[in-house]
Design an enzyme around this catalytic site. Sequence first.
Site, PDB file in Angstrom:
ATOM      1  CB  CYS A 141      31.683 -49.365  10.746  1.00  0.00           C
ATOM      2  SG  CYS A 141      31.378 -47.814  11.306  1.00  0.00           S
ATOM      3  CE  LYS A 150      26.941 -41.215  15.277  1.00  0.00           C
ATOM      4  NZ  LYS A 150      26.447 -41.471  16.623  1.00  0.00           N
ATOM      5  CG  HIS A 164      27.199 -49.605  10.549  1.00  0.00           C
ATOM      6  ND1 HIS A 164      27.622 -50.377  11.235  1.00  0.00           N
ATOM      7  CD2 HIS A 164      27.833 -48.261  10.950  1.00  0.00           C
ATOM      8  CE1 HIS A 164      28.368 -49.967  12.012  1.00  0.00           C
ATOM      9  NE2 HIS A 164      28.406 -48.753  12.115  1.00  0.00           N
ATOM     10  CD  GLU A 201      26.299 -53.526  10.194  1.00  0.00           C
ATOM     11  OE1 GLU A 201      26.639 -53.041  11.148  1.00  0.00           O
ATOM     12  OE2 GLU A 201      26.678 -53.368   8.791  1.00  0.00           O
TER      13      GLU A 201
END
Length: 294
Positions: free
Chosen positions: A141, A162, A231, A233
């Site tokens: 990121c 966003k 992301h 993760e």
Amino acid sequence: MPLVLSEDIPAYSFLKNNAFIMGVDRATHQDIRPQEVLLINLMPTKIETECQILSLLANSPLQVNITLLATSSYVGKNTPKSHLDKFYVNFSDILGRRFDGAIVTGAPIEQMPFEEVKYWQELVEIMDYLRSHCTSTLYLCWGAMAGLYHFHNIAKTSLDKKLFGVFDHRIVQADLLLTGLDDVVRIPHSRYSGINETQVQQTKELKILLAGEESGISVLKDSQDVFVLGHLEYVRETLQQEYIRDQNKGVAIDAPQHYYDANGNIVWSWRSSASMFFANWLNFSVYQVTPFVL
């Protein structure tokens, strides 16, 4: 662990570009040792991020030793000092050490110019150090944006709103890092910034691996390092927790896209891809490339 095959058997040629295999001669002379991986944790919620990333590294059959690093030029307030003192080192503590792999996390500062980040100069020194003391670094990121900016002068761009949700990506160029992944790869994103894709397309050193219609270029690599703008993760509830946090702060935010089913339940649709990608990075970019003696 790899499958050991004679390089003369047809299956070796068939599998060498898409499976974890090793020639007999190399296997015979190979010594096994733990892989040394450095995690540069830039997130304010360090314990949560540790758990997310280490759970993915734990899926590998390789033995991995982890060293946790935090910046010394800026110390956040969201992680107990006792935890940092007990489990983390600073950059000065690792000088002279070499690592098989490293991971640089994101940070919720993507709207700031890089040079205004309090620990930017320290991070630059860390990134330069990893180029010469680490086999491969995985940037995530904002960390990926920072690495692309520092090494390849790729500018960060502001998004209209966003990018928030779980998005579909398709393979742009085949690569061992994508071994075992489906044609459509789902990756969570949570960011206000992107990268200048025109600059990326013009940079010969960069290879684009995954891109999405809504998220744009999301995974790319150079000759040594890997850059993931999403992301992988994240665990099941992470996007929802971020959504609730922003709402409580009064931030104008839409619900994460492609994240809930028709009944409003979270659909964890990226976990297998995340596990496979991290395992591929640890295998193909680190274990198969790193020397036995660091």
